[in-house]
Design a protein around this motif. Structure first.
Motif, short mmCIF file in Angstrom:
data_model
loop_
_atom_site.label_atom_id
_atom_site.label_comp_id
_atom_site.label_asym_id
_atom_site.label_seq_id
_atom_site.Cartn_x
_atom_site.Cartn_y
_atom_site.Cartn_z
N SER A 164 0.79 -1.23 0.00
CA SER A 164 0.00 0.00 0.00
C SER A 164 0.82 1.28 0.00
O SER A 164 0.27 2.37 -0.10
CB SER A 164 -0.95 0.00 1.19
N GLN A 165 2.15 1.14 0.14
CA GLN A 165 3.01 2.32 0.05
C GLN A 165 4.23 1.98 -0.79
O GLN A 165 4.61 0.82 -0.91
CB GLN A 165 3.50 2.73 1.45
N ALA A 166 4.86 3.04 -1.33
CA ALA A 166 6.11 2.82 -2.06
C ALA A 166 7.11 2.16 -1.12
O ALA A 166 7.16 2.48 0.07
CB ALA A 166 6.66 4.16 -2.55
N ASN A 167 7.88 1.23 -1.64
CA ASN A 167 8.99 0.65 -0.87
C ASN A 167 10.27 0.86 -1.67
O ASN A 167 10.29 1.66 -2.60
CB ASN A 167 8.70 -0.83 -0.55
N HIS A 168 11.34 0.14 -1.31
CA HIS A 168 12.61 0.39 -2.00
C HIS A 168 12.63 -0.20 -3.41
O HIS A 168 13.59 -0.02 -4.13
CB HIS A 168 13.78 -0.17 -1.16
N ILE A 169 11.54 -0.88 -3.78
CA ILE A 169 11.47 -1.54 -5.09
C ILE A 169 10.58 -0.78 -6.06
O ILE A 169 10.92 -0.61 -7.24
CB ILE A 169 10.91 -2.98 -4.90
N SER A 170 9.44 -0.32 -5.57
CA SER A 170 8.41 0.16 -6.49
C SER A 170 7.47 1.16 -5.83
O SER A 170 7.28 1.16 -4.61
CB SER A 170 7.59 -1.06 -6.95
N ASP A 171 6.85 1.99 -6.67
CA ASP A 171 5.74 2.82 -6.23
C ASP A 171 4.50 1.94 -6.06
O ASP A 171 4.40 0.86 -6.64
CB ASP A 171 5.43 3.91 -7.27
N SER A 172 3.55 2.45 -5.28
CA SER A 172 2.30 1.74 -5.02
C SER A 172 1.12 2.53 -5.58
O SER A 172 1.11 3.76 -5.53
CB SER A 172 2.12 1.56 -3.51
N SER A 173 0.11 1.80 -6.06
CA SER A 173 -1.09 2.45 -6.61
C SER A 173 -1.81 3.27 -5.54
O SER A 173 -2.48 4.23 -5.85
CB SER A 173 -2.04 1.40 -7.17
N TYR A 174 -1.69 2.86 -4.28
CA TYR A 174 -2.40 3.55 -3.20
C TYR A 174 -1.63 4.76 -2.68
O TYR A 174 -2.16 5.50 -1.86
CB TYR A 174 -2.61 2.60 -2.01
N ASP A 175 -0.40 4.92 -3.08
CA ASP A 175 0.49 5.92 -2.48
C ASP A 175 0.68 7.07 -3.46
O ASP A 175 1.31 6.92 -4.51
CB ASP A 175 1.83 5.24 -2.17
N LEU A 176 0.12 8.23 -3.10
CA LEU A 176 0.15 9.35 -4.05
C LEU A 176 1.55 9.91 -4.26
O LEU A 176 1.83 10.50 -5.30
CB LEU A 176 -0.80 10.47 -3.58
N ARG A 177 2.43 9.72 -3.28
CA ARG A 177 3.83 10.14 -3.51
C ARG A 177 4.40 9.18 -4.53
O ARG A 177 4.35 7.96 -4.33
CB ARG A 177 4.66 10.02 -2.23
N ARG A 178 4.94 9.68 -5.61
CA ARG A 178 5.53 8.78 -6.60
C ARG A 178 7.04 8.86 -6.42
O ARG A 178 7.72 9.64 -7.08
CB ARG A 178 5.06 9.14 -8.00
N LYS A 179 7.50 8.05 -5.49
CA LYS A 179 8.89 8.12 -5.05
C LYS A 179 9.86 7.85 -6.20
O LYS A 179 10.89 8.48 -6.32
CB LYS A 179 9.07 7.09 -3.94
N TRP A 180 9.52 6.87 -7.03
CA TRP A 180 10.46 6.42 -8.07
C TRP A 180 9.95 6.71 -9.48
O TRP A 180 10.63 6.38 -10.45
CB TRP A 180 10.70 4.91 -7.96
N ASN A 181 8.76 7.26 -9.60
CA ASN A 181 8.09 7.30 -10.91
C ASN A 181 8.11 5.92 -11.57
O ASN A 181 8.47 5.77 -12.74
CB ASN A 181 8.73 8.36 -11.82
N GLY A 182 7.73 4.93 -10.81
CA GLY A 182 7.68 3.55 -11.31
C GLY A 182 8.49 2.64 -10.41
O GLY A 182 8.23 2.54 -9.21
#
Ligand SMILES: [Zn+2]
Length: 390
Positions: A164-182
């Motif tokens: 449900s949140q971005a992790n060190h691998i990928s962004d999450s659909s539920y997480d509006l912060r787009r940490k990695w843009n993918g």
């Protein structure tokens, strides 16, 4: 038929409880049924019950699984998103896997772990329920290919890249912060290594950008272990849009339809949005002991709009019409979506109802077998073959 009766009783006269025909029951029993996502490990970690026998609560236990003709439910090794920050994810993942080994250890005549397609087929032939393992949330990989190999050796055969949140691998659909843009750089390398080692890439839960990058990189077909169709739930990024489903099909992959009402029904989705807004207003999260009480009260004054089996079938029709029968599977999310399951699909005893619905819509037994397992087993075999060559 005990459960069909129970469902009728619960639903009252307004809803139509269906009774599967002999043909539907036989098809469910004679076909391997693979379910892409069932949350037994986390459920019994939270509140232990012996699912080798009939249980009071939950959507899964051995007798109901047998009644439903279920043969290979992927047990979700689910790691909440908060573990990315708090630490402890490797420990939790190992413990949840231990609990599945313990389950099989207690009832080796009923269950066996499955590390390969061959294991699933062997268990089916022996009349046992195979338990393959999928990891929901790649947090326990912790940026280490050694961890990836460790969890492969422990039996993990798909990894849902994020939850449900971005992790060190990928962004999450539920997480509006787009940490990695993918995907992160590590996430991109991880997809390559998952191909090489023989772990299926699961794109359920990730952002659209992360999906497109994963599908671009992956040399083997990918899966959505428990996602439905966005067309029915506009704006809900957790489900797949038509363009993504086409890309998934080009890649040879399979989308395993999530049964949860809020995944398949716009009304239930909107109910959820309103409920979540109320929770936010009251500063409540699910870890709060008051959340349960509030939820009960809210449901009393705002009855939950359960989806119908017909609506789940509409999702299956949609994928078939768009990309063909070869790319559809089922990923119920039993034990993972609480009291939100559609009428006639309330627990693992109800797969014959799904089969009946498909027969009623004119699906042939050959096509139904593809949906119930053959498509997923084809993908898994391709992933095994790719890894064997690399
Ligand atoms: Zn999930």
């Amino acid at each position: 038929m005990k459960y069909a009766f129970l469902v009728t009783a619960l639903l009252g006269s307004s809803a139509l409880a269906i009774t599967p025909s002999e043909q539907a029951i036989k098809l469910a029993k004679d076909t391997i049924i693979v379910d892409g996502h069932i949350d037994v490990p986390y459920r019994i970690n939270d509140e232990w019950e012996d699912v080798t026998r009939a249980t009071e609560g939950g959507d899964f236990d051995y007798p109901r699984a047998v009644q439903g003709g279920l043969n290979a439910p992927f047990m979700s090794i689910y790691i909440p998103a908060s573990y990315e920050q708090s630490g402890g994810s490797v420990l939790l993942a190992n413990k949840l896997i231990d609990s599945m080994e313990a389950l099989v250890g207690r009832a080796p005549d009923k269950f066996s772990l499955a590390y390969s397609v061959a294991d699933v087929e062997k268990a089916f032939a022996e009349g046992k329920i195979a338990l393959p393992l999928g990891m929901e949330n790649g947090t326990p990989i912790q940026g280490s290919m050694d961890n990836l190999r460790h969890f492969y050796e422990r039996g993990i055969r798909y990894i849902t890249l994020a939850h449900s949140q971005a992790n060190h691998i990928s962004d999450s659909s539920y997480d509006l912060r787009r940490k990695w843009n993918g995907l992160s750089d590590f996430g991109k390398a991880l997809v390559v290594e998952m191909n090489n080692i023989g772990i299926m890439v699961d794109i359920s839960h990730v952002s659209d950008q992360a999906f497109y990058q994963a599908i671009e990189i992956s040399k083997a077909p990918v899966i959505a272990s428990h996602s439905s169709i966005r067309q029915f739930t506009p704006g809900f990024e957790r489900n797949m849009n038509d363009d993504m489903i086409k890309k998934l099909a080009e890649n040879g992959g399979v989308i395993m339809i999530n049964f949860g009402s809020s995944f398949v029904s716009r009304k239930a989705r909107q109910w959820n949005d309103r409920f979540n807004t109320k929770m936010d207003e009251k500063n409540l999260s699910w870890s709060d002991p008051n959340a349960e009480t509030f939820s009960k009260q809210y449901r009393q004054s705002n009855p939950y709009p359960y989806a119908s089996l017909e609506l789940v079938l509409d999702h299956i029709d949609h994928v078939r019409d768009l990309v063909g029968i070869e790319h559809i599977g089922i990923g119920s999310d039993y034990d993972g979506v609480g009291d939100s399951l559609p009428e006639n699909l309330k627990d693992v005893s109800t797969y014959p109802n799904l089969v009946q619905g498909l027969l009623d819509r004119g699906y042939s037994p050959e096509d139904i077998r593809k949906i119930l397992s053959e498509n997923l087993l084809r993908v898994w075999r391709q992933v095994e073959d790719y890894a064997a060559r690399h």
